[in-house]
Scaffold this motif. Structure first.
Motif, PDB file in Angstrom:
ATOM      1  N   TYR A 396     170.214  60.301 -50.542  1.00 28.99           N
ATOM      2  CA  TYR A 396     170.102  59.874 -52.028  1.00 28.99           C
ATOM      3  C   TYR A 396     170.876  58.870 -52.267  1.00 28.99           C
ATOM      4  O   TYR A 396     170.772  57.832 -53.001  1.00 28.99           O
ATOM      5  CB  TYR A 396     169.729  61.160 -53.014  1.00 28.99           C
ATOM      6  CG  TYR A 396     168.580  61.768 -52.743  1.00 28.99           C
ATOM      7  CD1 TYR A 396     167.322  61.361 -53.547  1.00 28.99           C
ATOM      8  CD2 TYR A 396     168.228  62.735 -52.114  1.00 28.99           C
ATOM      9  CE1 TYR A 396     166.167  61.931 -53.468  1.00 28.99           C
ATOM     10  CE2 TYR A 396     167.269  63.310 -51.864  1.00 28.99           C
ATOM     11  CZ  TYR A 396     165.984  62.930 -52.581  1.00 28.99           C
ATOM     12  OH  TYR A 396     164.889  63.532 -52.554  1.00 28.99           O
ATOM     13  N   THR A 429     166.058  53.812 -58.129  1.00 35.51           N
ATOM     14  CA  THR A 429     164.989  54.416 -57.301  1.00 35.51           C
ATOM     15  C   THR A 429     165.209  55.735 -56.595  1.00 35.51           C
ATOM     16  O   THR A 429     164.481  56.489 -56.595  1.00 35.51           O
ATOM     17  CB  THR A 429     164.689  53.354 -55.857  1.00 35.51           C
ATOM     18  OG1 THR A 429     164.480  52.117 -56.459  1.00 35.51           O
ATOM     19  CG2 THR A 429     163.671  53.695 -54.957  1.00 35.51           C
ATOM     20  N   ALA A 430     166.338  56.040 -56.153  1.00 31.72           N
ATOM     21  CA  ALA A 430     166.841  57.221 -55.548  1.00 31.72           C
ATOM     22  C   ALA A 430     166.676  58.504 -56.702  1.00 31.72           C
ATOM     23  O   ALA A 430     166.024  59.419 -56.543  1.00 31.72           O
ATOM     24  CB  ALA A 430     168.429  57.217 -55.319  1.00 31.72           C
ATOM     25  N   ILE A 433     163.097  59.142 -57.113  1.00 27.25           N
ATOM     26  CA  ILE A 433     162.445  59.803 -56.087  1.00 27.25           C
ATOM     27  C   ILE A 433     162.970  61.507 -56.174  1.00 27.25           C
ATOM     28  O   ILE A 433     162.198  62.229 -55.977  1.00 27.25           O
ATOM     29  CB  ILE A 433     162.694  59.244 -54.793  1.00 27.25           C
ATOM     30  CG1 ILE A 433     162.232  57.957 -54.422  1.00 27.25           C
ATOM     31  CG2 ILE A 433     162.657  60.193 -53.638  1.00 27.25           C
ATOM     32  CD1 ILE A 433     162.673  57.203 -53.191  1.00 27.25           C
ATOM     33  N   LEU A 436     160.806  62.959 -58.894  1.00 25.66           N
ATOM     34  CA  LEU A 436     159.394  63.371 -58.622  1.00 25.66           C
ATOM     35  C   LEU A 436     159.531  64.520 -57.734  1.00 25.66           C
ATOM     36  O   LEU A 436     158.441  65.212 -57.557  1.00 25.66           O
ATOM     37  CB  LEU A 436     158.808  62.086 -58.010  1.00 25.66           C
ATOM     38  CG  LEU A 436     158.750  60.650 -58.919  1.00 25.66           C
ATOM     39  CD1 LEU A 436     158.130  59.626 -58.171  1.00 25.66           C
ATOM     40  CD2 LEU A 436     157.618  61.286 -60.008  1.00 25.66           C
ATOM     41  N   GLN A 437     160.427  64.639 -56.602  1.00 29.62           N
ATOM     42  CA  GLN A 437     160.607  65.684 -55.906  1.00 29.62           C
ATOM     43  C   GLN A 437     160.639  66.892 -56.733  1.00 29.62           C
ATOM     44  O   GLN A 437     160.076  67.937 -56.477  1.00 29.62           O
ATOM     45  CB  GLN A 437     161.733  65.607 -54.944  1.00 29.62           C
ATOM     46  CG  GLN A 437     161.332  64.320 -53.878  1.00 29.62           C
ATOM     47  CD  GLN A 437     161.189  65.228 -52.554  1.00 29.62           C
ATOM     48  OE1 GLN A 437     159.833  65.769 -52.320  1.00 29.62           O
ATOM     49  NE2 GLN A 437     162.081  65.199 -51.698  1.00 29.62           N
ATOM     50  N   THR A 444     158.746  65.206 -49.819  1.00 31.08           N
ATOM     51  CA  THR A 444     159.334  64.457 -48.688  1.00 31.08           C
ATOM     52  C   THR A 444     160.457  64.857 -47.937  1.00 31.08           C
ATOM     53  O   THR A 444     161.515  65.476 -49.033  1.00 31.08           O
ATOM     54  CB  THR A 444     159.195  63.145 -48.695  1.00 31.08           C
ATOM     55  OG1 THR A 444     159.351  62.279 -47.455  1.00 31.08           O
ATOM     56  CG2 THR A 444     160.231  62.650 -49.896  1.00 31.08           C
ATOM     57  N   TYR A 446     164.321  64.689 -46.894  1.00 26.29           N
ATOM     58  CA  TYR A 446     165.259  63.899 -47.424  1.00 26.29           C
ATOM     59  C   TYR A 446     165.578  62.568 -46.656  1.00 26.29           C
ATOM     60  O   TYR A 446     166.166  61.633 -47.122  1.00 26.29           O
ATOM     61  CB  TYR A 446     166.581  64.603 -47.808  1.00 26.29           C
ATOM     62  CG  TYR A 446     167.342  65.362 -46.564  1.00 26.29           C
ATOM     63  CD1 TYR A 446     168.004  64.675 -45.674  1.00 26.29           C
ATOM     64  CD2 TYR A 446     167.149  66.727 -46.446  1.00 26.29           C
ATOM     65  CE1 TYR A 446     168.699  65.535 -44.501  1.00 26.29           C
ATOM     66  CE2 TYR A 446     167.601  67.430 -45.370  1.00 26.29           C
ATOM     67  CZ  TYR A 446     168.439  67.040 -44.538  1.00 26.29           C
ATOM     68  OH  TYR A 446     169.017  67.404 -43.406  1.00 26.29           O
ATOM     69  N   VAL A 449     164.116  59.268 -47.315  1.00 27.57           N
ATOM     70  CA  VAL A 449     164.408  58.789 -48.826  1.00 27.57           C
ATOM     71  C   VAL A 449     165.092  57.368 -48.405  1.00 27.57           C
ATOM     72  O   VAL A 449     164.968  56.589 -49.356  1.00 27.57           O
ATOM     73  CB  VAL A 449     165.154  59.694 -49.741  1.00 27.57           C
ATOM     74  CG1 VAL A 449     165.808  59.023 -51.096  1.00 27.57           C
ATOM     75  CG2 VAL A 449     164.280  60.889 -50.126  1.00 27.57           C
ATOM     76  N   PRO A 452     163.300  53.516 -48.182  1.00 29.99           N
ATOM     77  CA  PRO A 452     162.505  53.087 -49.463  1.00 29.99           C
ATOM     78  C   PRO A 452     163.773  52.607 -50.582  1.00 29.99           C
ATOM     79  O   PRO A 452     163.644  51.723 -51.141  1.00 29.99           O
ATOM     80  CB  PRO A 452     161.885  53.896 -49.996  1.00 29.99           C
ATOM     81  CG  PRO A 452     162.135  55.202 -49.352  1.00 29.99           C
ATOM     82  CD  PRO A 452     162.548  55.006 -47.970  1.00 29.99           C
ATOM     83  N   VAL A 453     164.705  53.482 -50.625  1.00 26.83           N
ATOM     84  CA  VAL A 453     165.907  52.911 -51.248  1.00 26.83           C
ATOM     85  C   VAL A 453     166.533  51.660 -51.035  1.00 26.83           C
ATOM     86  O   VAL A 453     167.001  50.931 -51.650  1.00 26.83           O
ATOM     87  CB  VAL A 453     166.983  54.115 -51.572  1.00 26.83           C
ATOM     88  CG1 VAL A 453     167.924  53.760 -52.449  1.00 26.83           C
ATOM     89  CG2 VAL A 453     166.255  55.500 -52.209  1.00 26.83           C
TER      90      VAL A 453
END
Length: 509
Positions: A396, A429-430, A433, A436-437, A444, A446, A449, A452-453
């Motif tokens: 992350y 963004t991290a 995510i 949301l997790q 999802t 790890y 991750v 997308p970040v």
């Protein structure tokens, strides 16, 4: 533990302390203390890189992960070796020529003070709560079995005193000296554990015949809990890029090299040494499944192998190797944090301080970091396995730093505003995510991750840089390929190491 084991353990620790403390000298310059005067040769760099990487946390974490999921965990290692080759052939020369003390100093000269402060704060956080704390936790967990009368906190405190004794007083030169002995003891101990483990399962053929087929495969299905094959694209390369390109703990050895050639060959020497990790750390963890099935805590498999399989005398030597692994990773990590804080913050704010005063400041800061890490280390036991704790946090956290750091080297048009936007958007963004997790909106692995970040960070870097005022950084702060300094020996070593890794991957596909 017999008296013989205790004697061997105490003897090796005493030898390490003696080597670290004897020959220490007064430091006339900060370069002498923090970067060993930039005089380290390739073999010293290679040994120190391996010793720093081959930490107690790696031994406990890799063996435990292999026990739980098979050899898929080795994907981090072979991708890391490829990253070391890229570092050696592409980045090492330019970084060595830049004459900086730290990565954050490079980022300041490339992007300005705000980006430097963000990186420094981020790395200090990771050093205290990931690198240092995980090594101390691993050491405390194993040594608690040796000294049941002592608490984990007390064991961690003693480890810190031992390491601090020579790393605080002797600087990077003392750490490099002790790393030679530590690496020998670590390697001998690991080979002995592997040998006794494979002997206990009936030899190599019996091990291969009894091990589940999927446990000996590097490429795993999408639902694998350790390293799904998609994670080899979306996560592992970015994590390895951070660890070898943008981690002060490792890069400080390249910066301390006597020459660019020493930096390159030291990196590749460490890469060749890492190839054996599959056989002396990962595969014994898989073999342990048939010897000690059903362990409730996977991180306890390495201590179990030691105390159940090793005879008197050998046990003491292997434990000495484990203690050496703790000391080798902790001393380098301590020094990296001390260098960042002293040279990037104290020196900038107090320019009137003499080199001697800066060295003593670095020593005091080292002791403060010791205290913070020792306090946090026992808490790691609440976060699942040690390997999951380390890689989960890094997945992350590190992608924005990788984008900004490599963007600064590879793209001249990258600006300070773009770099700051990349850091802010990537961190946001991290965090999103993660929320949301945690709230259950989606789940999802790890390892899915980082990509997308990194993508969000890269888009922000490009867009904001193109929209902001262009500036041309000094030439030595860009990636300048100096082909004249590359030798045929460098090329041969790079090709040989890449082929060797390729053969490993094919053999365990």
């Amino acid at each position: 533990m017999s008296q013989t084991d205790l004697f061997v353990l105490a003897g090796v620790i005493g030898l390490l302390l003696t080597v670290g403390l004897v020959g220490r000298k007064k430091f006339a310059t900060t370069q002498a203390y923090f970067l060993a005067g930039r005089e380290l040769r390739w073999w010293q760099i290679g040994i120190s890189l391996f010793a720093t990487n081959f930490s107690a946390a790696a031994i406990i974490g890799l063996t435990g992960a292999a026990y739980l999921t098979g050899i898929a965990i080795y994907n981090y290692e072979w991708v890391g070796i490829i990253a070391m080759v890229v570092f050696a052939m592409v980045l090492a020369g330019a970084l060595r020529r830049s004459q900086v003390y730290t990565i954050s100093q490079y980022l300041e000269e490339r992007f300005g003070q705000t980006v430097k402060i963000a990186y420094s704060a981020f790395v200090i956080f990771l050093i205290i709560f990931i690198d240092m704390a995980s090594a101390l936790y691993a050491g405390g967990m194993l040594l608690r079995e040796v000294f049941p009368f002592a608490s984990v906190n007390l064991i961690i405190f003693v480890i810190m005193l031992l390491v601090g004794a020579y790393s605080v007083l002797g600087g990077l030169s003392a750490i490099a000296r002790t790393d030679v002995i530590q690496t020998v003891v670590i390697a001998v101990g690991s080979f002995l554990v592997a040998g006794y483990t494979f002997h206990a399962v009936g030899g190599w053929s019996a091990f291969v015949a009894s091990a589940p087929e999927e446990s000996l495969s590097l490429i795993r299905p999408l639902d694998d809990i350790a390293v799904p094959w998609t994670g080899l694209i979306t996560g592992v390369p970015i994590l390895c890029a951070y660890f070898w390109f943008a981690n002060q703990n490792m890069v400080q050895w390249v910066l301390s090299a006597k020459s660019e050639g020493d930096a390159r060959r030291g990196l590749m020497m460490a890469g060749f040494m890492k190839v054996v990790v599959l056989f002396i750390i990962v595969l014994p963890g898989v073999a342990a499944v048939s010897l000690f099935p059903g362990l409730s805590q996977a991180d306890r498999i390495y201590p179990t192998l030691l105390f159940e399989l090793l005879p008197t005398g050998i046990l003491g030597l292997v434990l000495a190797g484990f203690v050496a692994a703790i000391m080798a990773s902790v001393d380098s990590t301590l020094h990296a944090a001390s260098t960042i804080i002293t040279m990037d913050f104290v020196h900038r704010g107090r320019k009137e301080l003499t080199p001697k005063q800066l060295v003593w400041t670095g020593r005091i800061i080292t002791m403060i970091i010791i205290c913070f890490s020792a306090i946090w280390a026992p808490q790691i036991g609440h976060f699942g396995t040690l390997f999951e704790y380390v890689q989960g946090v890094l997945s992350y956290a590190v992608a924005p730093i990788v984008v900004v750091y490599l963007g600064g080297w590879f793209w001249q048009r990258a600006t300070s505003s773009g770099a700051l936007a990349a850091l802010v958007s990537g961190v946001a963004t991290a965090i999103l995510i993660g929320i949301l997790q945690h709230t259950g909106y989606f789940t999802t692995h790890y390892l899915h991750v980082p990509l997308p970040v990194a993508t969000v960070s890269l888009v922000a870097l490009i867009v904001v840089s193109l929209m902001s005022k262009r500036h041309v950084p000094p030439e030595d702060r860009l990636l300048v390929r100096d082909t004249a300094s590359l030798t045929s020996r460098d090329g041969v070593m790079a090709i040989a190491l890449t082929l060797l890794v390729g053969l490993q991957v094919i053999a365990f596909w």
